[in-house]
Design a protein around this motif. Sequence first.
Motif, PDB file in Angstrom:
ATOM      1  N   TYR A 107       0.852  -1.191   0.000  1.00  0.00           N
ATOM      2  CA  TYR A 107       0.000   0.000   0.000  1.00  0.00           C
ATOM      3  C   TYR A 107       0.888   1.240   0.000  1.00  0.00           C
ATOM      4  O   TYR A 107       1.703   1.438   0.911  1.00  0.00           O
ATOM      5  CB  TYR A 107      -0.906   0.007   1.230  1.00  0.00           C
ATOM      6  CG  TYR A 107      -1.825  -1.194   1.302  1.00  0.00           C
ATOM      7  CD1 TYR A 107      -3.097  -1.176   0.727  1.00  0.00           C
ATOM      8  CD2 TYR A 107      -1.415  -2.368   1.961  1.00  0.00           C
ATOM      9  CE1 TYR A 107      -3.930  -2.278   0.801  1.00  0.00           C
ATOM     10  CE2 TYR A 107      -2.247  -3.473   2.033  1.00  0.00           C
ATOM     11  CZ  TYR A 107      -3.498  -3.420   1.447  1.00  0.00           C
ATOM     12  OH  TYR A 107      -4.331  -4.524   1.522  1.00  0.00           O
ATOM     13  N   ASN A 156      -3.106   4.986  -2.798  1.00  0.00           N
ATOM     14  CA  ASN A 156      -4.173   5.823  -2.224  1.00  0.00           C
ATOM     15  C   ASN A 156      -5.537   5.122  -2.276  1.00  0.00           C
ATOM     16  O   ASN A 156      -6.562   5.714  -2.630  1.00  0.00           O
ATOM     17  CB  ASN A 156      -4.251   7.173  -2.941  1.00  0.00           C
ATOM     18  CG  ASN A 156      -3.095   8.085  -2.567  1.00  0.00           C
ATOM     19  OD1 ASN A 156      -2.329   7.794  -1.647  1.00  0.00           O
ATOM     20  ND2 ASN A 156      -2.955   9.188  -3.277  1.00  0.00           N
ATOM     21  N   ASP A 185       0.717   5.348   0.013  1.00  0.00           N
ATOM     22  CA  ASP A 185      -0.159   6.497   0.266  1.00  0.00           C
ATOM     23  C   ASP A 185       0.625   7.792   0.109  1.00  0.00           C
ATOM     24  O   ASP A 185       1.689   7.974   0.710  1.00  0.00           O
ATOM     25  CB  ASP A 185      -0.754   6.413   1.677  1.00  0.00           C
ATOM     26  CG  ASP A 185      -1.737   5.250   1.807  1.00  0.00           C
ATOM     27  OD1 ASP A 185      -2.630   5.147   0.954  1.00  0.00           O
ATOM     28  OD2 ASP A 185      -1.585   4.445   2.742  1.00  0.00           O
TER      29      ASP A 185
END
Length: 306
Positions: free
Chosen positions: A20, A137, A22
Amino acid sequence: KILTNVLFGVNNRQEIPNLYLDLKFKNYRKLLKDRTRFLKNDLGYNFTEVTGKINFQGEEIKCKVRLKGDLSEHWRNEKRMSFRINLNGDKSILSFKRFSLHKPSARQHPFDQTFQDLQKELGNISSSHNYVNLVVNGSQWGIMNIEEHMSKELLEKQNRKESLIFKLGNEKKLLYQRKNIGNLYNDYRLSDEYLNVKVYQEKKYLEDSIYRKYYTYISNEILKNDGKVFDTNSFSKSLILSLIWNTTHSIRGSNSRYYFNPYDLKIYPITTDQGHFSSFTDKLSIPKPYEKVVNSTDFYNSYYKN
């Protein structure tokens, strides 16, 4: 067996982990501005680096992120763009601290991975690959290739002492050519691979006097015509494997990196980004500095031995 696997899948296939990434909106917008600029010239250059966070297997790691890639295949689409990532501190992901993320087609899956694995089996240095499911995101980008970037960790894992990793040449000539179509000066020596030596993490290494001495030695020796500074054994292996592939894409200046061995004062090739198998042609171009290696006095002994 291959046909069965294609139709029914592979029962013991390793699970691909999620990664992930971000980025704050203002930082992501900076990357998109870079992309717009690249599309205008059809070339990636002067990349903007921003901060971000990665969550991998429950651990959150701060990082620095930028787009990467000279050509539009890396950033043509807003989703599945290629990133260069440096993790902060001593953290690593899949044993990588500095790495790139690409869609698999941007690394010619599985041709590049196979070529680099064979290089290692031959005793040469090459890039390392793995795969992750990338989520940016909260948006699923799918399976991405994760490739280790040039670093001391890459060297250590391939049993080499920490030393300078460098590239010969740069992309300035490509930008000049794109901006001056139809009005080129053919003898322009901008980006010449014998005149431009770019050290990776130069701020870190060139603060140390011993590495500055290495840098001076490398720069002076490369200008000589005898090619003695290049390790002919490892260069001949890379050349032979490229001839088997029938493409010299991986050993061209834009894809080759080099390692300076502080024990024997020789330069060794580090290959990346090999292409697909190519059709046979009458002639293959031999890129710099392989032209000097091929013309060196002890090249043919290494070539025939290997």
